[in-house]
Design a protein around this motif. Structure first.
Motif, mmCIF file in Angstrom:
data_model
loop_
_atom_site.group_PDB
_atom_site.id
_atom_site.type_symbol
_atom_site.label_atom_id
_atom_site.label_comp_id
_atom_site.label_asym_id
_atom_site.label_seq_id
_atom_site.Cartn_x
_atom_site.Cartn_y
_atom_site.Cartn_z
ATOM 1 N N LYS A 91 0.842 -1.194 0.000
ATOM 2 C CA LYS A 91 0.000 0.000 0.000
ATOM 3 C C LYS A 91 0.880 1.248 0.000
ATOM 4 O O LYS A 91 1.832 1.332 0.765
ATOM 5 C CB LYS A 91 -0.896 0.016 1.239
ATOM 6 N N ARG A 92 0.558 2.218 -0.863
ATOM 7 C CA ARG A 92 1.279 3.497 -0.962
ATOM 8 C C ARG A 92 2.802 3.282 -0.917
ATOM 9 O O ARG A 92 3.489 3.729 -0.011
ATOM 10 C CB ARG A 92 0.856 4.430 0.172
ATOM 11 N N PRO A 93 3.376 2.582 -1.911
ATOM 12 C CA PRO A 93 4.803 2.259 -1.872
ATOM 13 C C PRO A 93 5.713 3.483 -1.823
ATOM 14 O O PRO A 93 6.788 3.442 -1.226
ATOM 15 C CB PRO A 93 5.025 1.445 -3.161
ATOM 16 N N GLU A 94 5.271 4.597 -2.438
ATOM 17 C CA GLU A 94 6.114 5.803 -2.440
ATOM 18 C C GLU A 94 6.321 6.350 -1.033
ATOM 19 O O GLU A 94 7.315 7.048 -0.764
ATOM 20 C CB GLU A 94 5.504 6.879 -3.352
ATOM 21 N N VAL A 95 5.423 6.050 -0.107
ATOM 22 C CA VAL A 95 5.549 6.491 1.294
ATOM 23 C C VAL A 95 6.047 5.356 2.182
ATOM 24 O O VAL A 95 7.001 5.512 2.947
ATOM 25 C CB VAL A 95 4.186 7.006 1.826
#
Length: 472
Positions: free
Chosen positions: A234-238
């Motif tokens: 989930k939300r890999p950039e964060v």
């Protein structure tokens, strides 16, 4: 059995079910497995002194952190599962990527899983063979049982595998906390003589330092776990960089404190000669209750083995989806949405590697191969930074970081060869290069397509799997 509707096959993909807690658990849980309960004796044996061994452990943590941050940028620039394979595929080309996945599937991941499974077995049987080494046949049978059990779990459910990872992480954290507290108590009672002249007898040879790093970095192996399952995060950039920072700082601190505890409770001679370090520590601290540490260490290794299977199956899955492995390995179960064919294949290869394997040689040759490909992956990051600065980067690191880790990777590959050449390293290098030879007839020219198509159709129906598309 009913054929799957084509529209359903097109929509089939892996789900984003791994949040921040699960991500930290996968990294820390995979790292904190067998290594910290086995490797300290080999690090000390290679480097020669307690003080130098602690420096090695701290430096290994720093290398893992810097490497992890570089991989976090790669994971957000190329937001696909598959780790090094997919990054090489997008930066240095198909042939090198195939050489990696060929080595990864046949050597690296099975060697990693086998090494962890053997240490798991070592701790499972340790209470039954007090004072003597257990038979190799018993160890390998227990290790094979652990591999098969976790293969079944990972084929059945992503949530179940994630749950095992979280629970095992809690258990291993408690076990490490007990070791740390026991060491602190012993230290303040005045048992600190092993830290006097702690750098005496340090081995400063290039090969000794390289082997010590191999053994230490084995315990940190898993810092790149999330890059193998980016499409399920989930939300890999964060969550990718955040989970890396939390997990690696946590693990490094725990490893240093645990090593201090080992050296406080045991003499260096006792540590080096121990078959199972945590059990020896437990016996000295708790007497007849020392078996508790054996159980905790076994559960810790079990969790690490689970993380290794979870991530390793995804690399095989992605490589097949890219056309570099048989099509059947790119498919997911139509109801459970797990890459079960890839997991089954990885399990089979691991069981084959288990037959002749022993822990120390497995670690050395795994590390040599792994750091060779880490160097190529980091070169790809430098290429993207210099040649393609326009690519969107939700997370970025200064260019000096991949340069530093690349230098370390080159040292780790060349040091043991230059200082103490062994014919086995030549065999490993030739095996890696053989991937390029296999690529031409079987991947580029696609020999035997008819036979593979029939086999794929049969296995697809038998395993109830269908092609899965990317989850970006």
């Amino acid at each position: 059995m009913k054929q799957q509707d084509p529209t359903m096959e097109a929509r089939l993909s892996l789900k984003r079910e791994v949040g921040l807690m699960g991500a930290v658990s996968f990294i820390a849980g995979t790292m904190m497995g067998s290594g910290i309960f086995i490797s300290p004796q080999y690090v000390l044996l290679a480097i020669g002194s307690p003080g130098a061994s602690l420096i090695i452990w701290a430096c290994c943590g720093l290398i893992a952190l810097l490497g992890g941050l570089c991989y976090a940028e790669l994971g957000t620039v190329i937001p696909e599962s598959g780790g090094e394979y997919i990054y090489m595929r997008r930066t240095v080309g198909k042939v090198v990527a195939f050489m990696f996945v060929f080595s990864f599937v046949i050597v690296m991941r099975p060697a990693s899983a086998t090494g962890i499974a053997l240490s798991f077995a070592e701790y499972v049987v340790a209470p039954f063979y007090s004072g003597c080494a257990p038979p190799q046949l018993v160890l390998k049978c227990v290790a094979a049982g652990g591999i098969l059990l976790l293969a079944i779990v990972n084929c059945l459910s992503v949530r179940l595998a994630t749950g095992i990872q979280v629970v095992s992480m809690v258990i291993k954290m408690l076990a490490l906390a007990v070791i740390i507290v026991g060491g602190v108590v012993t230290f303040f009672r005045g048992n600190a003589e092993d830290f006097e002249d702690s750098f005496e007898a340090t081995n400063v040879g290039v090969s000794s330092i390289g082997i010590a790093f191999y053994q230490g970095l084995w315990s940190y192996d898993g810092w790149n776990t999330l890059n193998y399952l980016t499409e399920e995060l989930k939300r890999p950039e964060v969550n990718l960089p955040r989970a890396l920072l939390i997990a690696i700082f946590l693990v490094t601190g725990l490893y240093l404190l645990v090593n201090v505890s080992y050296l406080t409770v045991m003499t260096p001679k006792e540590l080096v000669s121990s078959n199972a370090v945590a059990v020896t520590w437990g016996n000295k601290m708790f007497g007849s209750w020392g078996w508790i540490m054996s159980v905790a260490a076994a559960l810790s290794a079990f969790g690490s083995l689970n993380g290794t299977f979870f991530s390793g199956g995804r690399v095989c899955f992605v490589a097949a989806r890219e056309g570099h492995m048989p099509d059947i390995l790119s498919m997911a179960h139509v109801r459970r949405l797990t890459p079960s064919p890839a997991l089954i294949f990885t399990t089979a290869v691991s069981l084959v590697v288990l037959i002749p394997g022993d822990f120390q040689s497995i670690v050395n040759f795994f590390s040599f191969t792994a750091w060779f490909f880490y160097a190529i992956t980091l070169s790809g990051l430098l290429y993207l930074k210099i040649k393609k600065p326009e690519l969107p980067r939700p997370y970025s690191v200064p260019i000096i970081l991949p340069i530093l880790v690349l230098i370390v990777a080159i040292f780790l590959v060349l040091a043991p060869i230059i200082d103490d050449p062994q014919i086995e390293y030549l065999y490993v290098a030739l095996f890696i290069l053989s991937g390029a030879v296999i690529y031409v007839p079987f991947i580029h020219y696609k020999l035997c397509p008819g036979l593979l198509t029939k086999l794929t159709t049969f296995l697809q129906l038998f395993l109830e799997v269908a092609p899965a598309e990317k989850n970006l």
